[in-house]
Design an enzyme around this catalytic site. Sequence first.
Site, PDB file in Angstrom:
ATOM      1  CB  SER A 121       0.696   1.878  11.435  1.00  0.00           C
ATOM      2  OG  SER A 121       0.464   1.212  10.213  1.00  0.00           O
ATOM      3  CE  LYS A 178       8.893  -0.130   3.648  1.00  0.00           C
ATOM      4  NZ  LYS A 178       7.885   1.087   4.100  1.00  0.00           N
ATOM      5  CE  LYS A 207       7.915   7.767   5.177  1.00  0.00           C
ATOM      6  NZ  LYS A 207       7.097   7.070   4.335  1.00  0.00           N
ATOM      7  CG  ASN A 245      -3.533   2.591  -0.369  1.00  0.00           C
ATOM      8  OD1 ASN A 245      -3.424   3.754   0.153  1.00  0.00           O
ATOM      9  ND2 ASN A 245      -4.240   1.584   0.396  1.00  0.00           N
ATOM     10  CB  THR A 296      -0.387   7.044   3.123  1.00  0.00           C
ATOM     11  OG1 THR A 296      -0.078   5.981   3.739  1.00  0.00           O
ATOM     12  CG2 THR A 296       0.652   7.681   2.430  1.00  0.00           C
ATOM     13  CE  LYS A 339       3.252   0.058  12.899  1.00  0.00           C
ATOM     14  NZ  LYS A 339       3.433  -0.900  11.768  1.00  0.00           N
TER      15      LYS A 339
END
Length: 416
Positions: free
Chosen positions: A350, A108, A96, A223, A192, A72
């Site tokens: 997510s 990624k 993470k 963001n 985030t 992911k």
Amino acid sequence: MTAIDHNSLLASTQLVIEQALQRLGYGQDMVDLMKEPLRMLTVRIPVRMDDGKVQVFTGFRAQHNDAVGPTKGGVRFHPDVTEEEVKALSIWMSLKCGIADLPYGGGKGGIICDPRRMSFGELERLSRGYVRAISQMVGPNKDIPAPDVMTNSQVMAWMVDEYSHIREFDSPGFITGKPIVLGGSKGRETATAQGVVMMIFEALKVRGIALKDARVIVQGFGNAGSYLSKFMHEAGAKVVGISDVNGALYDPEGLDIPDLIDRRDSFGTVTNLFKNTITNEELLVQPCDILVPAAIENQITEDNAHQIQASIIVEAANGPTTIEATKIVTERGILLVPDVLASAGGVIVSYFEWVQNNQGYYWSEEEVMQKLQQLMTQGFNKVYETHQMKQVDMRLAAYMVGVRKTAEAARYRGWV
Ligand code: NAD
């Protein structure tokens, strides 16, 4: 400011992975497995541009390790994307997911391009072309992309639409960060930043600093940076500094964050509207209690780590502090909440989005935030406890917590 060197970014990530695995009692075979992605695909994407000519873009997708479950991680659109950067970012995603205890490994992606110079139509064709190029490698139970630097819910919408066309059925679980009407999760856009704020609150508690009037500097107003400035402002802290790619604003009395957000453009820039600005370099060393790098890599280095005046650094960006600088700030008694912990809010929500897509039942924003709070706090406690018990810096502690689950899963599977 030190230029971004993606080779050294990857090398320093590998170094800390090695130290973490050694501390956990693993041998060189496990280090060899973990220090590179299991799979790395480079693709060439031909795109018909608005002027009728075809431009060929280069893209990447890395899957660090899928021992725990599907991989992911986001896809970034940026002119400086490199293979090494994507590899390092995929390793960070594994960490993470490990810290947050999600059933994923890290992945990624990235495309070398400059979305600021592309039309809407060109971006759509590039996004769809990327999905066609990587479609064999990704999927709801294989590898699940998401937004990252300069990609957003619209890009995710084009990507999920393309993937659903290829597979011939609606596949919302293929990608996260989608618009709500296409199966996005409530709270994903601000996740985030919310997670970073939760980590700031935990760090303030540990340091015994009151939130009210705590002075915050945030580097980056995109963001992550703009939302977290807003949340800190609303919570009663004083945001004294912000910046973007063009420069920085600093006011010891506190900045008018809602006004700055109103005037900001879609690429997170606002300082170009002001006559009196300072540089990003100057901003990082201004007086404050909490410094939040939320822009790009390699911002706190051995050149400026001695001058930083904050007592807490919370890394919203990926890789903003070098290994040397981590050592310096730790020795100076600054509490550093590392990126792989502090910016895990995005991947956590997510994950919630993917769970909701799989079950076809959707949660309220309150429910999402409550679950996010639980996982972020749990992560902070595990990392802080490891930092104290093992007498290691917060980054190494986070790597130890983050890599443990993947290493254990790989061992059970008999890979090592
Ligand atoms: P963004 O593109 O929305 O905003 C980036 C901001 O940084 C902009 O204000 C830009 O002007 C500024 N900036 C760019 N180059 C700069 C430079 N050289 N010096 C100072 N400022 C500069 O990106 P974002 O989504 O806010 O991400 C920021 C960081 O947070 C990245 O490191 C990203 O990987 C990390 N992050 C973001 C998310 C997320 O969900 N958005 C999740 C995890 C980690």
